[in-house]
Write a protein that holds these residues in place. Sequence first.
Motif, PDB file in Angstrom:
ATOM      1  N   HIS A 190       0.924  14.423  -8.939  1.00 36.85           N
ATOM      2  CA  HIS A 190       1.790  15.601  -8.943  1.00 36.85           C
ATOM      3  C   HIS A 190       2.227  15.978 -10.352  1.00 36.85           C
ATOM      4  N   SER A 229      19.223   7.655  -5.562  1.00 36.56           N
ATOM      5  CA  SER A 229      19.005   8.628  -4.495  1.00 36.56           C
ATOM      6  C   SER A 229      19.110   7.988  -3.116  1.00 36.56           C
ATOM      7  N   GLY A 230      19.143   6.675  -3.045  1.00 32.94           N
ATOM      8  CA  GLY A 230      19.249   6.044  -1.740  1.00 32.94           C
ATOM      9  C   GLY A 230      17.898   5.729  -1.119  1.00 32.94           C
ATOM     10  N   PHE A 231      16.802   6.175  -1.761  1.00 33.05           N
ATOM     11  CA  PHE A 231      15.475   5.895  -1.211  1.00 33.05           C
ATOM     12  C   PHE A 231      15.259   4.388  -1.101  1.00 33.05           C
ATOM     13  N   ARG A 274       0.766   3.864  -3.042  1.00 30.94           N
ATOM     14  CA  ARG A 274       0.327   5.239  -2.807  1.00 30.94           C
ATOM     15  C   ARG A 274       1.383   6.226  -3.294  1.00 30.94           C
ATOM     16  N   ARG A 275       2.641   5.860  -3.119  1.00 35.55           N
ATOM     17  CA  ARG A 275       3.716   6.749  -3.557  1.00 35.55           C
ATOM     18  C   ARG A 275       3.633   6.961  -5.073  1.00 35.55           C
ATOM     19  N   ARG A 287       0.831  -1.205   0.000  1.00 34.00           N
ATOM     20  CA  ARG A 287       0.000   0.000   0.000  1.00 34.00           C
ATOM     21  C   ARG A 287       0.867   1.257   0.000  1.00 34.00           C
ATOM     22  N   ILE A 288       1.914   1.248   0.831  1.00 37.01           N
ATOM     23  CA  ILE A 288       2.777   2.431   0.929  1.00 37.01           C
ATOM     24  C   ILE A 288       3.393   2.748  -0.435  1.00 37.01           C
ATOM     25  N   MET A 315      14.398   1.770   2.098  1.00 39.28           N
ATOM     26  CA  MET A 315      13.365   0.737   2.144  1.00 39.28           C
ATOM     27  C   MET A 315      13.970  -0.610   2.539  1.00 39.28           C
TER      28      MET A 315
END
Lengths: 308, 303
Positions: free
Chosen positions: B59, B122-124, B51-52, B47-48, B128
């Motif tokens: 956007h 970016s390291g995102f 949603r992202r 879900r997370i 996670m």
Amino acid sequence: MPGADIAVRTEELSKLYGTREALVGLDLTVPAGQIFGFLGPNGAGKSTTIGILCTLLRPTLGHAWVAGAHVAREAGRVRRRIGVVFQEQTLDQDLTAMESMRLQAELYGLPGPAARAASTALLDLMGLADRAGHVVRALSGGTRRRLEIARALVHGPRVLFLDEPTTGLDPQTRAAVREHLRLLCREHGITVFLTTHHLEEAEHCDRIAIIDDGELVAEGSPGELKAVIGADLVTLRTDDDERVAEAVRGLFGVATVTGPGGVRLRAPDGAALVPRLCAELTVPIHSVTVEPPTLDDVFLHYTGRTIR
Amino acid sequence: MSSATTSESTSESSIDMSTKTTGAVIDEAGFRDGPFGGFAGDLRTVRILWRREMVRFLHNRARLVMGLAAPLLFLFVLGNGIGSTGGDLGLYQAFLFPGTLLMVVQGPAVAVGTVIMWDRQSGFLRQMLVAPVRRAAVLAGICLGGTTTGALYALPVLALAGAMGVPYHPRLLLVLGEITLLAFALTALGVSAAVCIRRPETFQIVSGLAMAPAVLLSGALFPVGGLQSWLGMVVRANPLSYGVDALRRTMPDPDPSAPTPAWFRAGPEWWGWAPPVLLELSLVVVPSLILLTLAGRRFSRID
């Protein structure tokens, strides 16, 4: 398995990339509730070590426990008990500070009310209460770093890993970040494990381990490590360095090094030596400086080269 | 805790409490449901990430316009151009309709792969990966996000069906279902490629090289029923051909008053046998699922 008073323990930890040894037989014990600094030049194996301890890399040989769980066998448990701030920035640019906190809380499965409470309290703790609604993109480098630290703490980790936390920050911001880390340690009993290649940064840690070329070369408090050097550095600037060097060797029986900066010598109590030098040397002296040993001296002592 | 403490110390003791209690909550859940919080934890992760992707979609409206402009331009220019050679303009435009839908959902599928590339840079993604979540659930969430975006991209094209000579008919809802399935397959493909390719530049080149020929050789632009040459072989080997054909066989007849010419619905055949629509769809979806599973394994592997 180490007890609760040990935050991190490694045994014979090694990592090979092909045939290149990134880490060789690392034995490390980090007591809980301290700021532990992992000091070494770039490429020494610091990031590899952090990678293994955070369960992102698998050790080739050896074992490691973090917060009481084995990094390879109980990776999930380790991940629940640690917070990580990477060297590169990992914030989502389009989210606000509060949204970043909430996303992280959700990722760790915190129930809504607990997530709200922890997010607010941590933003407050990191001095970011007034930035909660600001978009990350609009925050300064130091503020983002503090937000990353706050975010890494939202699930209540026992050990906080920071890879080069103050790189790219100005001295003032660096001091602020350091102060916040100190507060976490003191007030909340969190163990802080940070890597750095800044000697000045390492000075502020409770304990440091020096690593070079994948091997641990020394470990202890900054004071203990410097005590190994045991002597201050005295530098003399004179009219005739050669004659002074000879005279010092004859009069005091200490070894000297003559270079463009003057005559340098090591003495256990450098300051006490200054009046005697001035009294007994016949060559005119321009200046005498006495420097206590630095961590760079420690690094030089163990590796034969300076860290810079 | 006394109520007489100053505001500062109250806030500090409250954080103290909250970190301690939240820590306890997590550990407890972790021990009960396994390291990743069990199925509920996986759903949360999906879900997370879904949603992202949705936030990204909302956007970036400019991207939506861009993603639709190219296929629609293609449809109308090519449809009109070919139509002017003397053929039936309306019929050829309707013939291009399934291919246009497929091109529209290709965009988000590649975009999702690109996002993975950037997240890695970016390291995102690393953020996670140190969280106690199942990595396969991370990929599944990203995939579902890309699928939803694809379906949302397909909606305006379906809404314009009338302008392309495709009558509005309830069958278009079936087409929407099919294109959603195909969007999932393409997204899975994009995600798999992104997991296996490390450099964003390489990913860009690979996706650029793969996407256009895949459409060109899928029967999106010309009827493939009678093709016997090497071209026919390539078309039959291309999974997208079956996706296009399934869409075309499901969509309503372009002109209900006249019989639809045989070439219109002549899809790829195996020794004179036309595989049914469900088989055609699984020919696209099953290989993508296998690829996604392999990518999930690779993504979960700790080096």
